[in-house]
Scaffold this motif. Structure first.
Motif: not given
Lengths: 78, 404
Positions: B1-28
């Motif tokens: 599992x690759x490291x997750x990068x969360x800079x200090x200026x990003x508020x917690x409520x805006x964090x959502x783990x999303x890999x846009x490549x994975x999300x669109x790979x191997x889908x109908x």
């Protein structure tokens, strides 16, 4: 109806000329909008509006001659 | 599992783990897969800690603003995550004025609607030639047998390169652009393409022709000096090579998959070619083949979200193109939609320079295919396999061709 184009906003998509070829064309250097007929007859109003609405940059403004009302773009956002 | 990068200026409520490549790979249906962000109630603008960390935006009005706000959003680097196959800012996509202005000055006259209309015969001949090669086949893989060959063949003709290099170009493009390629192979393919392009301009300098390469070499600034140096032309030639390949290929693949399932639409478009341009526009909207990337140039508050200099920003065109704020009945494929402000070609100064060429390539491919092969369907209902990322496409599309 009076048609004008903010040429610095126009990015040369050329949708206007495609949708309304009697009103708009694209120049040969940058492909930016050229208005062929800035005061079209009423028979071409619908075409003029169609071309203006099709501009992805909202670079085209259409004003009504009599009332001076801005017909396009809409006052706020889309 | 690759490291997750969360800079200090990003508020917690805006964090959502999303890999846009994975999300669109191997889908109908990779585009519908992107719509899940809305269905799952993910914030309109969020930070994904994956892929070294990046902002994700998908509302039409946000994308429209970012595309045009070159003061706050820069184009370099334009990939998430950055690939080493691209080492320097690409011209014109990743550079600012004045280099950008010179590059578009050189390229602009080649891709105006008038200039593109003059290429119609060349493009049509390319399409007919490819389709005729399939004439007696009963089964084809549309992606590999047609759309993967179409773009490179047109590129060779436009640039004035020998046509027998088609297979070599296709293989290099495929290696470079597929996200599944080995990174070292990608770097090698990138270097090879650059070498071919450099050799091409050297050759055209000595043996000028009626082709894009010669015209780009001869492009002038208003003061009469050359618009582009040889080094800059090398970068632009590389961009021209890759830009028109997977985009047109993927757009065709999705369009033909749709047509394969809709005989009544095929009949309609075959009977009335004048309906094809608007149909193509709608395919471009619903099957956006690319996502764009910008980098925050300076600390900025964007629609209430604090962004810092250097933050990458992904723009999901496919979702913006189905934004109900802009499109009536956005999920419906309406091939007569004439108020179609899709963002598939982007907006602002970096909008796709080749959009008019792409539109013509798409229209002609559909015209010539439908007039020669009107009846075809998916083989065994197989929708093909999608490949995702910044480009969204199909790896294969097995079709059965029916003869009367």
């Amino acid at each position: 109806m009076k048609i004008s184009v903010k040429i610095d906003v126009c990015s040369g998509h050329a949708r206007c000329g495609s949708l309304a070829p009697e009103i708009y064309d694209a120049d040969e250097i940058e492909g930016k909008c050229v208005v062929l007929n800035a005061n079209p007859p009423s028979a071409l109003y619908a075409q003029a509006m169609r071309g203006a609405r099709g501009c992805p940059e909202q670079a085209i403004t259409i004003q009504d001659d009599d009332s001076q009302t801005i017909l396009w773009p809409p006052a706020k956002g889309k | 599992m690759a490291t997750r990068v969360i800079p200090d200026h990003v508020p917690k409520e805006l964090i959502y783990d999303y890999d846009y490549t994975e999300a669109t790979n191997h889908k109908a249906d990779p585009h519908q897969a992107l719509m899940e962000l809305d269905e799952n109630g993910v914030p309109e603008i969020f930070w994904s800690p994956l892929l070294k960390g990046y902002w994700v935006t998908r509302r039409y009005r946000h994308l429209f603003e970012i595309f045009r706000d070159t003061d706050n959003f820069g184009q370099y680097p334009s990939f998430i995550p950055r690939s080493e196959a691209w080492s320097e800012p690409l011209i014109p996509v990743e550079v600012d004025p004045p280099v950008h202005t010179r590059a578009r000055r050189a390229l602009g006259p080649l891709v105006t609607p008038t200039a593109v209309r003059r290429l119609e015969g060349t493009i049509r001949a390319t399409a007919v030639d490819l389709i005729q090669k399939l004439a007696d086949r009963t089964e084809v893989d549309f992606v590999n047998d047609y759309s993967r060959q179409y773009g490179p063949a047109i590129f060779l003709k436009l640039m004035g390169l020998p046509l027998d290099r088609g297979p070599e170009f296709q293989n290099l493009a495929k290696t470079l652009l597929l996200t599944t390629s080995d990174p070292n192979d990608q770097i090698e393919a990138g270097a090879k393409i650059r070498e071919i392009i450099a050799n091409m301009f050297d050759d055209k300098e000595k043996n000028p022709g009626d082709d894009w390469a010669t015209k780009l070499l001869n492009a002038k600034n208003p003061d009469g000096t050359s618009a582009m140096s040889k080094k800059e032309l090398g970068s632009m030639g590389f961009v021209l090579f890759i830009a028109g390949l997977d985009t047109v290929m993927n757009s065709l693949s999705f369009s033909f998959r749709y047509l394969a399932k809709r005989p009544e639409i095929r009949d309609k478009l075959r009977a009335d070619r004048s309906a094809i341009p608007l149909a193509v526009e709608e395919m471009l909207r619903i099957y956006a083949v690319g996502n764009n990337v910008r980098n925050v140039r300076r600390d900025v508050t964007f629609n209430g979200v604090q962004m810092k200099k250097g933050d990458p920003v992904l723009m999901i065109n496919a979702v913006a193109n189905r934004d109900p704020e802009v499109f009536t009945d956005p999920q419906k494929i309406d091939l007569t939609r004439d108020n179609n402000l899709h963002l598939t070609f982007g907006a602002g100064i970096h909008r796709c320079a080749g959009s008019n060429l792409a539109r013509m390539e798409l229209c002609i491919a559909i015209e010539e295919w439908l007039s020669r092969i009107p009846e075809f369907h998916l083989k065994d209902g197989n929708e093909g396999l999608s490949i995702g990322g910044q480009g969204i496409g199909l790896l294969n599309l097995p079709l059965v061709l029916q003869r009367q």
